[in-house]
Design an enzyme around this catalytic site. Structure first.
Site, PDB file in Angstrom:
ATOM      1  N   ASP A 195     -80.505  23.276 -37.586  1.00  0.00           N
ATOM      2  CA  ASP A 195     -80.416  21.901 -38.103  1.00  0.00           C
ATOM      3  C   ASP A 195     -80.008  20.902 -37.016  1.00  0.00           C
ATOM      4  O   ASP A 195     -79.029  20.144 -37.194  1.00  0.00           O
ATOM      5  CB  ASP A 195     -79.383  21.830 -39.247  1.00  0.00           C
ATOM      6  CG  ASP A 195     -79.581  22.918 -40.295  1.00  0.00           C
ATOM      7  OD1 ASP A 195     -80.732  23.234 -40.612  1.00  0.00           O
ATOM      8  OD2 ASP A 195     -78.560  23.449 -40.787  1.00  0.00           O
ATOM      9  N   GLU A 213     -85.354  18.600 -48.423  1.00  0.00           N
ATOM     10  CA  GLU A 213     -84.073  18.415 -47.707  1.00  0.00           C
ATOM     11  C   GLU A 213     -84.364  17.852 -46.321  1.00  0.00           C
ATOM     12  O   GLU A 213     -85.509  17.593 -45.957  1.00  0.00           O
ATOM     13  CB  GLU A 213     -83.318  19.747 -47.604  1.00  0.00           C
ATOM     14  CG  GLU A 213     -84.052  20.816 -46.810  1.00  0.00           C
ATOM     15  CD  GLU A 213     -83.386  22.193 -46.884  1.00  0.00           C
ATOM     16  OE1 GLU A 213     -82.406  22.373 -47.621  1.00  0.00           O
ATOM     17  OE2 GLU A 213     -83.867  23.109 -46.194  1.00  0.00           O
TER      18      GLU A 213
HETATM   19  O1  FUB Z   1     -78.207  25.141 -42.568  1.00  0.00           O
HETATM   20  C1  FUB Z   1     -78.002  25.121 -43.960  1.00  0.00           C
HETATM   21  C2  FUB Z   1     -79.120  24.434 -44.644  1.00  0.00           C
HETATM   22  O2  FUB Z   1     -80.354  25.076 -44.342  1.00  0.00           O
HETATM   23  C3  FUB Z   1     -79.339  23.020 -44.207  1.00  0.00           C
HETATM   24  O3  FUB Z   1     -78.397  22.122 -44.669  1.00  0.00           O
HETATM   25  C4  FUB Z   1     -80.724  22.839 -44.685  1.00  0.00           C
HETATM   26  O4  FUB Z   1     -81.344  21.690 -44.233  1.00  0.00           O
HETATM   27  C5  FUB Z   1     -81.374  24.111 -44.227  1.00  0.00           C
HETATM   28  O5  FUB Z   1     -81.772  24.043 -42.889  1.00  0.00           O
END
Ligand code: FUB
Length: 349
Positions: free
Chosen positions: A34, A249
């Site tokens: 991320d 997301e």
């Molecule tokens: O790294 C945890 C979660 O996985 C992140 O917040 C999301 O965007 C995904 O990459």
């Protein structure tokens, strides 16, 4: 003879594995994911999640195997230069209100102070977004005693507009819990995420990421969060069932030639796509794919302009082969003359 064949087989498989990836990991000493990339004080800083090994990770759609407990900042003096892995920037144990899971962070700078924004579950297992402050881009950061009032869900990213305003985009469905919050910011408890909880209405508009303008203090919202509409070129909302285009997301905004580019992950279809607008609040019109599926389930990114060149920072699972043990990397990204972005293929054929 058998031995020679085995050696040839192993050598060929190894070099195939090496060559399969468009780019190599930024660091191999720790697992990182991320990546939110910025230039602060003339250096490149990357704010990643710090993935950790979890014994017997739960198999569900709640994201329980992403059980991160601290943040480590990476920095480079120039793109492609040696990478420094800085000491712990923030530890879960130092955040009074947090219970577990330090997910994808972002950072911003204002008036010489640096702000780390981080999503984590509170004592009731509800994702909220915290703010922490430091005098240095790499931290250590001191967290506020409470989450940002009015914040919820996860994956914050803070965009600075040309007029000096800062906006936080946030939210993520399924394990990120955005489906529990309505557009008036009211909470209804629910199970952890799964496909049926996208919105409950397959033919209805998909759940929108949220935006809130930051206050001058950078640790609070200046307004109630609002939904950011994503529509197609005919002005119709992108629908819940449109898994290749709907928001999941990892919202991120950059601006080029007066156009706001909202890029995001489509989650279970594993794409980074983008939509454009002439207003930070949207509506954003869906345009196309930036990054194709990576090795691993999640696809989460940021964009950064260094000199005249744009880059996409992203992650995959090249080192571990495991979805929750990821490694960040970057690649060049190109805008065409008409403003569209050239598609990236992170895995070679
Ligand atoms: O790294 C945890 C979660 O996985 C992140 O917040 C999301 O965007 C995904 O990459």
């Amino acid at each position: 003879m058998k031995k020679i064949i085995l050696i040839i087989f192993l050598t060929t498989s190894f070099s195939f594995a090496q060559n399969k990836f468009l780019n190599d990991p930024l660091v191999t000493e720790i697992f990182t994911a991320d990546p939110s990339a910025h230039i602060f004080n003339g250096k490149i800083y990357v704010y990643p999640s710090h993935d950790i090994v979890v014994e017997n990770p739960p198999v569900d759609d709640c994201g329980g195997k992403y059980a991160m407990r601290d943040y480590r900042v990476l920095s480079m003096n120039y793109i492609g230069g040696p990478v420094t892995i800085h000491d712990v920037a923030l530890d879960l144990d130092d955040v009074q209100w947090a219970k577990r899971q330090f997910w994808a962070p972002d950072a911003a700078e204002k008036d010489g102070k640096f702000y780390l924004y981080f999503p984590t579950k509170d004592k009731d297992d509800i994702f909220k977004i915290g703010a922490a402050v430091s005098d240095k881009p790499e931290g250590p950061f001191k967290a506020e005693n409470n989450p940002i009032e009015g914040s919820y869900s996860m994956d914050p990213s803070v965009f600075k507009d040309d007029d000096g305003s800062y906006y936080m985009y946030f939210g993520g469905i399924w394990g990120g819990q955005l489906q529990r919050w309505d557009e008036d910011n009211q909470y209804t408890p629910g199970e952890c995420g799964n496909e049926l909880q996208d919105s409950g209405i397959p033919d209805g508009p998909a759940i929108s990421p949220r935006i809130a303008k930051m206050s001058n203090d950078m640790i609070s919202f200046a307004e109630d969060p609002k939904p950011v509409r994503i529509i197609d070129k005919n002005g119709n909302p992108i629908l819940t069932k449109d898994h290749a285009r709907r928001f999941f997301e990892a919202a991120w905004v950059h601006k080029k030639d007066g156009i706001y580019y909202l890029s995001y992950s489509t989650g279970n279809t594993h794409l980074i796509v983008y939509a454009t607008s002439d207003n930070p609040y949207g509506p954003f019109v869906y345009q196309g794919i930036i990054n194709n599926p990576v090795d691993g389930w999640t696809n989460h990114h940021s964009t950064l302009k260094v000199g005249d060149q744009w880059y996409l920072f992203y992650h995959d699972t090249q080192i571990s082969g495991k979805d929750h043990l990821r490694n960040v990397k970057f690649t060049e990204m190109y805008h065409n003359k008409d403003g569209s972005i050239q598609e990236i293929f992170p895995l070679k054929n």
